[in-house]
Design a protein around this motif. Structure first.
Motif, short mmCIF file in Angstrom:
data_model
loop_
_atom_site.label_atom_id
_atom_site.label_comp_id
_atom_site.label_asym_id
_atom_site.label_seq_id
_atom_site.Cartn_x
_atom_site.Cartn_y
_atom_site.Cartn_z
N LEU A 23 91.35 -39.57 32.11
CA LEU A 23 91.90 -40.87 32.44
C LEU A 23 91.47 -41.30 33.83
CD1 LEU A 23 94.00 -43.03 31.55
CD2 LEU A 23 95.67 -41.75 32.85
N SER A 24 90.98 -42.55 33.91
CA SER A 24 90.70 -43.10 35.23
C SER A 24 91.65 -44.27 35.47
CB SER A 24 89.25 -43.57 35.32
OG SER A 24 89.13 -44.82 34.68
N LEU A 25 91.74 -44.68 36.73
CA LEU A 25 92.62 -45.80 37.07
C LEU A 25 92.20 -47.06 36.31
CD1 LEU A 25 95.04 -46.22 38.87
CD2 LEU A 25 93.53 -46.97 40.68
N GLY A 26 90.90 -47.19 36.05
CA GLY A 26 90.40 -48.35 35.31
C GLY A 26 91.00 -48.42 33.93
N TYR A 27 91.00 -47.31 33.21
CA TYR A 27 91.59 -47.33 31.87
C TYR A 27 93.10 -47.50 31.95
CZ TYR A 27 87.22 -46.21 29.59
OH TYR A 27 85.96 -46.29 29.12
N LEU A 28 93.69 -46.89 33.00
CA LEU A 28 95.13 -47.05 33.15
C LEU A 28 95.49 -48.53 33.30
CD1 LEU A 28 97.84 -45.60 33.41
CD2 LEU A 28 97.56 -45.72 35.87
N SER A 29 94.61 -49.29 33.98
CA SER A 29 94.91 -50.71 34.19
C SER A 29 94.96 -51.45 32.86
CB SER A 29 93.86 -51.34 35.10
OG SER A 29 92.64 -51.48 34.42
N LEU A 30 94.35 -50.89 31.81
CA LEU A 30 94.44 -51.52 30.49
C LEU A 30 95.58 -50.94 29.66
CD1 LEU A 30 90.73 -51.82 29.37
CD2 LEU A 30 92.31 -53.69 29.79
N ILE A 31 95.71 -49.60 29.65
CA ILE A 31 96.59 -49.03 28.62
C ILE A 31 98.07 -49.11 28.97
CG2 ILE A 31 94.82 -47.48 27.72
CD1 ILE A 31 96.18 -45.24 29.20
N TRP A 32 98.39 -49.44 30.20
CA TRP A 32 99.83 -49.54 30.48
C TRP A 32 100.44 -50.72 29.74
CZ3 TRP A 32 102.12 -53.77 32.94
CH2 TRP A 32 101.22 -54.69 33.49
#
Lengths: 382, 597
Positions: free
Chosen positions: B54-63
């Motif tokens: 997990l990167s912060l970039g994907y976190l910005s989408l999946i939250w």
């Protein structure tokens, strides 16, 4: 007004005296500046001019320069006026300042840029085909700006109706911030240049009778003034002559009673936002045609200045908003050179924005209801 | 009236508002597409949270699907109305929302392959495609997003089904793990030895350590430590008299020792962060008096910060403009501070006097105008001889206190100086809030006319709020000048005013603890206008987040994270009165009057 009541009831306090001093100083600066300007026009080497300009003679403003300033002031003022209409209408109906209205204007200018760029790529931004292209662009800008304003109302303001007044104001600051930065992230932070206008639009023309030249105008300035006048007329007709306009005025006067009369208050408020947004959109594309550059922060200062224009003309008063815009534009263009420069202030063009804000303060101090009087709803007057 | 006990109703798994859920799904999709096109996934992808998952970039989408799923299952609970039994229905609904949202993102993936819209949309480019396709084929991206989004959304909705105890344990496990990953720089800075144990080579928790951390958080929460903290808090709030006083003293002492000791053991980055938080905390405390207590929306608050900074710079720097007459002395920093306080107070009076009689919204714009005027003047050629225009005043010497010198290269010293001022400001705000003046301010905030009728001198009181606010801001300006060592007009944009406003509002208007929490959370994590926070990667996006946060707070929780009791009652007056009416505390006739007002 409550201000008047307090003034008479409580007697003069130190604050009142201080305000009188500020008023006197500001008006004094204006009067002395004007006198100095006139003296400088008559004889650039007069004693006062030499004293304020470190011993050198002041430079005279030529007639053409002066007219140029007036024209650029008026065309910019026409756009302020168009934006101010939106502020004025929303303030009249909902009683709060839609801080994000300047961003609607910016969205209009940005849409204009995208459309113009695409048309330019297709070779439509020149010659005779320019006219349908620019008409389509104006239409799109209007629609996009309208949609922005309506979505804004739906998402951010409708849920807050009836909460303390400061709340929607703060929300609108957030909306403004959000739209600005969303545009930066989506479209990039740099300035976007409009493609160059066709020569016949860009060239300066001289208006006059025979050999007597009155004023020389750029084609774009003529377009701006004409379109602004036409939109203003359209809006006036809409508000004063149509049924929806009547409903709008009724809602502005008193929401509750209007709803009892069978007016759909929600829909009327949405219409108000849409019409205000449309005006801002038109102002946006005009801005693009005139200055040929747009950046995500374009909306902020013109937005605040348009609000100033609305206050100068009297909030809630549509004719006043337009007149306020034009006078603000003119004041902003003229005051630095005709008031401040004769007083020996250097780098006056940097002070344009400061002049606009000072004008706002002065108007609110001297005549808080604006030049043409406010038209506020029953709740606001209370 | 007491709540009647009504049984739960069981409904079939497909018996829900399908159109509403589809609309929610579309909104989710719009949100996802917006986040993608705004470039968050690309810009934040370099920051790895859990390596290699997990990167912060994907976190910005999946939250977003997760939260949407949770929100889709929230139902208003009404007294006397049957609630629906939780179960498969929630999962189906959550799944539908997620599926539609993910489908929108799939559509974006397809469109990005078919059309080239890079001209207006800067992020419409291969890097975004690569991220949305997980570096694989288009088909993979198109198929995975609806699935992933549906699963996450189901998980979000599933939170409604499990028992509260497990729910809180799960949530704390997830949040704690994420926090450990996000605050990596800070944690490593404080406790260096954890670096090798927890984090991978290029940053990010290793999968192993993520699992360990999550399990730890889950167990700790499950055995009820969280609940014990909550009980302690309630006990503290309910205690009175001597017990409460002694408990308060103890809490303050603990807090004081923590803030004094922690910077001693941390590295430079954290100290710098603390110093920035402190500077903005000072500003926020001042604005809290103006906006939070007196209810005056001052959007030009940055003007006082600027005046504080410039006065200090002029009085201490050898590089001030050449036009200053020789009788303007060059003082040591503390001497300049006294002058700065006096001058900011005067400027507060000067700006306050014309605006305090104006209506609230006019006042906001006019103060904003003053803020701009002051910045324009500092920048202008006209006063170039005094303030050096855009070049600013450089070479501001460090604040010299004999034993220590406070300067930017030693952020710890800045922090301790700020701490002293923060302590003064907190004490002043706290005493003022409970004084006659503070009560007058709150009365003005609630209703100016009534306050005036009750004999409050509204003009003087509002002016006083302005002056106190100005002085607190000037502390901050003075420290800022010594810290940065130079003062430029670009440090004092309107942006600063608005960020401070967000800090005050998110924290809780009118509540000192709230303002402290707001500064730590916002300035610490997201960063100030130019100062990076813990999430330095956010620098491009933080203004967008500030804007969104401001709107969201105003819509959902105008009283802030740590609300001031009285203020939140004002803001929710209608609900408050309705509740009181439901409980039978208000009779009908009186109620209609009050709700109208």
């Amino acid at each position: 007004m409550t201000t008047a009541m307090r003034g008479s009831g409580a007697g003069r306090t130190n604050v009142d005296r201080f305000l009188t001093v500020i008023k006197v100083v500001l008006i004094g600066v204006i009067v002395i500046g004007l006198l100095a300007f006139i003296a400088q026009q008559i004889s650039p080497g007069n004693g006062f001019a030499k004293w304020t300009h470190d011993g050198e003679a002041a430079s005279r403003l030529t007639g053409a320069q002066f007219k140029g300033l007036v024209v650029s002031g008026l065309s910019q003022g026409a756009m302020y006026g168009l934006i101010a209409l939106g502020y004025s209408m929303v303030y009249g109906v909902l009683g709060f300042i839609n801080f994000a209205h300047g961003e609607v204007f910016m969205v209009g200018a940005f849409t204009g840029f995208i459309m113009a760029n695409k048309f330019d790529d297709a070779g439509w931004w020149d010659g005779a085909i320019f006219i349908p292209a620019v008409l389509i662009t104006i239409l799109t800008c209007t629609l996009v700006a309208m949609a922005t304003a309506v979505i804004m109302e739906r998402v951010a303001y409708r849920p807050l109706r009836g909460s303390p007044r400061i709340i929607p104001l703060i929300t609108s600051i957030g909306v403004s911030f959000f739209i600005q930065n969303a545009v930066i992230l989506l479209f990039g932070a740099g300035a976007k240049s409009y493609p160059s206008n066709p020569d016949w639009l860009q060239d300066a023309r001289t208006l006059g009778v025979g050999s007597f030249h009155i004023v020389s105008l750029k084609g774009t300035q003529i377009v701006v003034i004409l379109v602004a006048a036409a939109s203003m007329y359209g809006l006036w007709h809409f508000v004063e002559r149509t049924k929806t306009g009547k409903a709008m005025r009724a809602v502005a006067e008193d929401k509750e009673i209007a709803s009892l009369m069978g007016i759909n208050v929600n829909r009327t408020i949405v219409t108000t936002f849409a019409v205000g947004g449309a005006m801002a959109g038109i102002a946006g594309i005009l801005w693009g045609l005139l200055f040929r550059s747009v950046i995500a922060t374009t909306g902020f200062l013109p937005g605040i200045k348009a609000f100033t224009a609305a206050v100068v003309g009297g909030v809630g008063n549509l004719g006043g908003a337009m007149a306020g815009g034009v006078s603000l534009g003119a004041a902003e263009a003229l005051a630095p050179l005709t008031l401040l420069e004769p007083l020996g202030v250097n780098g006056v063009s940097q002070l344009r924005d400061a002049v606009a804000f000072t004008l706002l303060i002065l108007v609110l101090l001297v005549k808080p209801t604006g030049l043409f009087g406010e038209r506020l709803s029953a709740e606001d007057r209370a | 009236m007491t709540a009647e006990q009504v049984d739960e109703v069981t409904r079939g798994p497909f018996d829900f508002d399908i159109r509403g859920s589809m609309r929610r799904g579309l909104l989710l999709g719009l949100g996802l597409v917006f986040i993608s096109l705004a470039g968050l996934p690309i810009g934040l992808d370099t920051r790895i949270l859990i390596k290699p998952v997990l990167s912060l970039g994907y976190l910005s989408l999946i939250w977003l699907p997760f939260i949407s799923g949770w929100a889709s299952g929230t139902e208003t609970v009404l007294d006397g109305v049957a609630t629906t039994k939780r179960g498969a229905r929630d999962l189906v609904r959550g799944g539908l929302v997620g599926l539609i949202g993910g489908a929108c993102l799939s559509l974006l993936v397809l469109l990005m392959n078919w059309f080239d819209l890079r001209d207006p949309l800067v992020n419409w480019a291969p890097p975004l495609s690569a991220i949305l396709q997980f570096d694989r084929s288009i088909a993979f991206g198109v198929l995975v997003w609806p699935l992933l989004s549906a699963v996450l959304s189901c998980a979000g909705a599933g939170l409604h089904i499990i028992t509260p105890k497990i729910r809180s344990a799960t949530l704390s496990a997830v949040l704690f793990t994420l926090a450990m990953a996000i605050f990596e720089t800070f944690i490593v800075d404080v406790a260096d030895f954890l670096d090798d144990k927890l984090y991978g080579q290029n940053g990010g928790l290793t999968v192993m350590s993520a699992i360990v951390v999550a399990c730890l958080a889950f167990t700790v929460s499950a055995i009820g430590l969280g609940r014990r903290v909550a009980t302690a808090r309630v006990n503290y709030q309910q205690s009175t008299g001597k017990t409460k006083a002694s408990q308060t003293t103890m809490l303050i002492a603990i807090a004081a020792i923590t803030v004094v000791v922690v910077p001693m053991i941390t590295g430079k980055i954290t100290q710098e962060l603390f110093a920035n938080i402190g500077i903005f905390l000072l500003l926020a405390l001042g604005l809290n008096i103006v906006v939070g207590l007196a209810g005056i929306l001052d959007l030009g608050y940055v003007a006082f910060f600027a005046v504080g900074g410039y006065t200090t710079a002029v009085l201490t720097s050898p590089n001030r403009g050449p036009d200053w007459p020789s009788w303007v002395p060059t003082l040591p920093w503390w001497g300049a501070l006294l002058v700065t306080i006096a001058i900011s107070g005067l400027v507060g009076l000067f700006i306050g006097a014309p605006v305090i009689r104006m209506r609230g919204d006019y006042l906001a714009i006019v103060t904003l105008g003053f803020g701009e005027i002051i910045r324009i003047l500092f920048l202008s050629d006209w006063l170039n001889g005094y303030f050096n225009g855009a070049q600013g005043i450089t070479n501001v010497p460090p604040a010299d206190f004999g034993i220590i010198q406070v300067k930017g290269t030693d952020p710890r010293s800045v922090f301790y100086l700020v701490l002293v001022f923060a302590a003064i400001s907190i004490y002043v705000s706290w005493r003022l809030e409970r004084s006659r003046v503070g009560r007058a301010w709150m009365a003005i905030r609630e209703d100016e006319s009534v306050a005036e009728a009750m004999g409050v001198n509204t003009v003087n009181m509002k002016l006083m709020a302005f002056v106190v606010g100005a002085i607190l801001a000037s502390f901050s300006g003075a420290v800022f000048a010594a810290k940065v060592g130079s003062i430029f007009p670009t440090s004092f944009l309107i942006l600063v005013s608005i960020i401070i406003l967000v800090v005050v509002i998110v924290g809780g208007m009118g509540n000192i603890i709230g303002v402290i929490v707001g500064s730590i959370v916002l300035i610490g994590v997201l960063g100030g206008p130019k100062q990076p926070g813990l999430l330095a990667e956010f620098s491009q996006y933080k203004l967008l987040i500030y804007g969104a946060l401001l709107i969201w707070m105003m819509l959902r929780r105008p009283e802030g994270l740590v609300p001031n009791v009285r203020r939140s009652r004002e803001l929710h007056q209608e609900e408050f009165l309705q509740d009181a009416w439901l409980r039978g505390e208000i009779d009908d006739d009186a109620n209609t009057e009050e709700v109208d007002s």
